[in-house]
Design a protein around this motif. Structure first.
Motif, PDB file in Angstrom:
ATOM      1  N   ARG A  21     -14.049  -2.049  19.479  1.00  0.00           N
ATOM      2  CA  ARG A  21     -14.367  -1.827  20.675  1.00  0.00           C
ATOM      3  C   ARG A  21     -13.185  -1.385  21.831  1.00  0.00           C
ATOM      4  NH1 ARG A  21     -17.405  -7.765  22.034  1.00  0.00           N
ATOM      5  NH2 ARG A  21     -19.280  -7.343  20.935  1.00  0.00           N
ATOM      6  N   THR A  22     -11.897  -1.913  21.499  1.00  0.00           N
ATOM      7  CA  THR A  22     -10.935  -1.128  22.224  1.00  0.00           C
ATOM      8  C   THR A  22     -10.636   0.128  22.123  1.00  0.00           C
ATOM      9  OG1 THR A  22      -9.124  -2.065  20.858  1.00  0.00           O
ATOM     10  CG2 THR A  22      -9.980  -3.456  22.855  1.00  0.00           C
ATOM     11  N   ALA A  23     -10.630   0.536  20.682  1.00  0.00           N
ATOM     12  CA  ALA A  23     -10.506   1.897  20.248  1.00  0.00           C
ATOM     13  C   ALA A  23     -11.191   2.881  20.923  1.00  0.00           C
ATOM     14  CB  ALA A  23     -10.388   1.919  18.642  1.00  0.00           C
ATOM     15  N   GLY A  24     -12.801   2.371  20.726  1.00  0.00           N
ATOM     16  CA  GLY A  24     -13.989   3.010  21.326  1.00  0.00           C
ATOM     17  C   GLY A  24     -13.896   3.409  22.674  1.00  0.00           C
ATOM     18  N   LEU A  25     -13.462   2.269  23.504  1.00  0.00           N
ATOM     19  CA  LEU A  25     -13.303   2.894  24.990  1.00  0.00           C
ATOM     20  C   LEU A  25     -12.170   3.708  25.134  1.00  0.00           C
ATOM     21  CD1 LEU A  25     -14.079   1.888  27.687  1.00  0.00           C
ATOM     22  CD2 LEU A  25     -12.285   0.030  27.664  1.00  0.00           C
ATOM     23  N   TYR A  26     -11.199   3.330  24.452  1.00  0.00           N
ATOM     24  CA  TYR A  26     -10.110   4.682  24.713  1.00  0.00           C
ATOM     25  C   TYR A  26     -10.771   6.158  24.260  1.00  0.00           C
ATOM     26  CZ  TYR A  26      -5.903   7.475  24.945  1.00  0.00           C
ATOM     27  OH  TYR A  26      -5.002   8.279  25.394  1.00  0.00           O
ATOM     28  N   ARG A  27     -11.495   5.881  23.411  1.00  0.00           N
ATOM     29  CA  ARG A  27     -11.819   7.347  22.663  1.00  0.00           C
ATOM     30  C   ARG A  27     -12.785   7.764  24.049  1.00  0.00           C
ATOM     31  NH1 ARG A  27     -10.356   8.706  17.669  1.00  0.00           N
ATOM     32  NH2 ARG A  27      -9.605   6.900  16.253  1.00  0.00           N
ATOM     33  N   HIS A  28     -13.774   7.178  24.231  1.00  0.00           N
ATOM     34  CA  HIS A  28     -14.683   7.405  25.312  1.00  0.00           C
ATOM     35  C   HIS A  28     -13.988   8.085  26.681  1.00  0.00           C
ATOM     36  CE1 HIS A  28     -18.238   7.489  27.675  1.00  0.00           C
ATOM     37  NE2 HIS A  28     -17.608   6.737  28.703  1.00  0.00           N
ATOM     38  N   ILE A  29     -12.996   7.440  27.255  1.00  0.00           N
ATOM     39  CA  ILE A  29     -12.285   7.910  28.251  1.00  0.00           C
ATOM     40  C   ILE A  29     -11.598   9.444  28.085  1.00  0.00           C
ATOM     41  CG2 ILE A  29     -10.455   7.550  30.098  1.00  0.00           C
ATOM     42  CD1 ILE A  29     -11.094   4.451  29.418  1.00  0.00           C
TER      43      ILE A  29
END
Length: 432
Positions: free
Chosen positions: A349-357
């Motif tokens: 979840r945290t990695a996905g949020l960073y990648r999205h930004i």
């Protein structure tokens, strides 16, 4: 902030921050220049919505936060964490040594330092000194000799034929630096020399006696751009003052409407177990005084921590030390750090949020996983996640020569991470 200006300000910060004490002092100055109000842990706090504050502990750790216009129980808090300390050599309490007409200093290794690069460098001394003034009051002052005053000479290869094939360093006997010629067996008290430096550095400073100190050696060579096209940065203490600077600039330049926080802890390089370290209560204490102890679990459930600490870039001369699919390249973006044994706190979840930004800004990012047959380092990320229960991402700029006296990273990666973290701090929510 433009890329070139970012690096210019980074270089100034690195030059002015030879120790954690100086780094916190520099961060405090920059925060105050941007409207942050200093808080005292020993006094009551009255915090207002839409305001910005900071507090220090031991002068070597700092937390800065903005309360925002939305209640933290509704918005959560966007957090960034880093650490102010770097591996180095620290001066011992009774350091005076004399041998063959030379005055030397006893030193102790702090953290997991690469020792060989410390030889044959122009070194200075900086840190914090406690003293008694003429009125009998105990006071503290930061000291920095600001010029080369010590060096650790290598033994000539003629006397050590295996120096290039089998050189080891004995921290007790090989590292005492040369301070000056002693004139025989004379050992002038080192505290007297510190008293002179204090009086020279602070004209009018009334020092009766130096009581104690926490002093580090540091390389006087300033940060610089390296490479035919200025592609790289070379400097001392990139791990982890680079992340401190990135976090600071991200907070200074973000929208003050969103509750956000930056914590930069001391003592990460020696395990973080201290009053001001990430295993200590500093961050929890500040959050309790801001949002209230009863409300903290609700706030944490809506919050996120980005633990920013430099990553291992794949070294072209030692490419076999890296997993083939996870060897980060310099200037190819910040590195999401993943370890299934929880040496890093990243999850999907945290990695996905960073990648999205990062993707939304058109910026690159990479991943790092240590080889399965090698041990993995760690950061303040798992410690903070375990203490607070906050979802956490471990990320960092890739670098070479980690824990050396002079380290190297890409000239573009720090600015890339800054752009993503500035957007992250302004997010209205991080939960799904």
């Amino acid at each position: 902030m433009e890329y070139a200006v970012f690096n210019e300000q980074l270089f100034d910060f690195l030059r002015q921050s030879p120790t954690p004490y100086h780094a916190v002092e520099q961060m405090s100055h920059r925060l105050e220049a941007h409207g942050f109000h200093r808080l005292d842990e020993a006094e009551p706090w009255t915090l207002e919505a839409g305001c910005r504050y900071y507090v220090t502990r031991n002068d070597s750790s700092i937390i800065a936060f903005q309360t925002g216009s939305r209640a933290p129980t509704e918005a959560g808090v966007r957090m960034i964490g880093a650490h102010t300390d770097s591996p180095c050599l620290r001066v011992k309490p009774n350091p005076e040594l004399t041998a063959k007409g030379l005055y030397q200093l006893g030193v102790e290794v702090y953290g997991g330092a690469l020792l060989n690069p410390w030889f044959d460098r122009d070194l200075s001394i900086a840190g914090r000194v406690s003293y008694v003034d003429r009125e009998g009051q105990v006071r503290d002052a930061l000291v920095d000799f600001r010029r080369p005053v010590v060096t650790i000479p290598s033994l000539a290869i003629h006397l050590d034929k295996e120096a290039n094939s089998n050189r080891s360093v004995n921290p007790q006997t090989d590292l005492p630096p040369v301070l000056m010629q002693s004139g025989g067996d004379e050992r002038r008290p080192f505290r007297d020399l510190l008293r002179q430096q204090l009086c020279a550095q602070y004209p009018g400073c009334d020092v009766r006696q130096v009581l104690d100190y926490e002093l580090s050696l540091y390389d006087t060579q300033p940060p610089s751009l390296v490479g035919l096209q200025d592609e790289f940065i070379a400097s001392a203490r990139l791990d982890n003052l680079l992340s401190c600077f990135i976090g600071l600039q991200s907070l200074l330049d973000t929208d003050p409407e969103q509750p956000a926080l930056l914590v930069c802890n001391d003592h990460e390089e020696v395990g973080s177990m201290s009053a001001e370290g990430a295993q200590g209560p500093f961050l929890a204490n500040v959050l309790d005084r801001w949002v209230g102890a009863d409300a903290r679990p609700q706030v944490i459930a809506r919050s996120m921590m980005v633990s920013a600490d430099n990553a291992h870039g794949v070294h072209p001369n030692y490419a076999d030390r890296y997993d083939d699919n996870h060897g980060p390249l310099l200037n190819e973006g910040p590195v999401i750090k993943i370890n299934n044994n929880q040496r890093y706190a990243t999850n999907s979840r945290t990695a996905g949020l960073y990648r999205h930004i990062s993707d939304s800004l058109g910026l690159p990012c990479q991943s790092f996983v240590v080889r399965s047959d090698m041990g993995c380092g760690s950061t303040i990320g798992p410690l903070t996640a375990g203490n607070l229960g906050v979802r956490t991402l471990d990320i960092g700029v890739p670098q070479f020569a980690m824990h050396s006296i002079r380290e190297m990273c890409g000239a573009r990666d720090g600015h890339t991470l800054y752009q993503v973290l500035r957007r992250y701090l302004a997010l209205s929510e991080v939960t799904s």
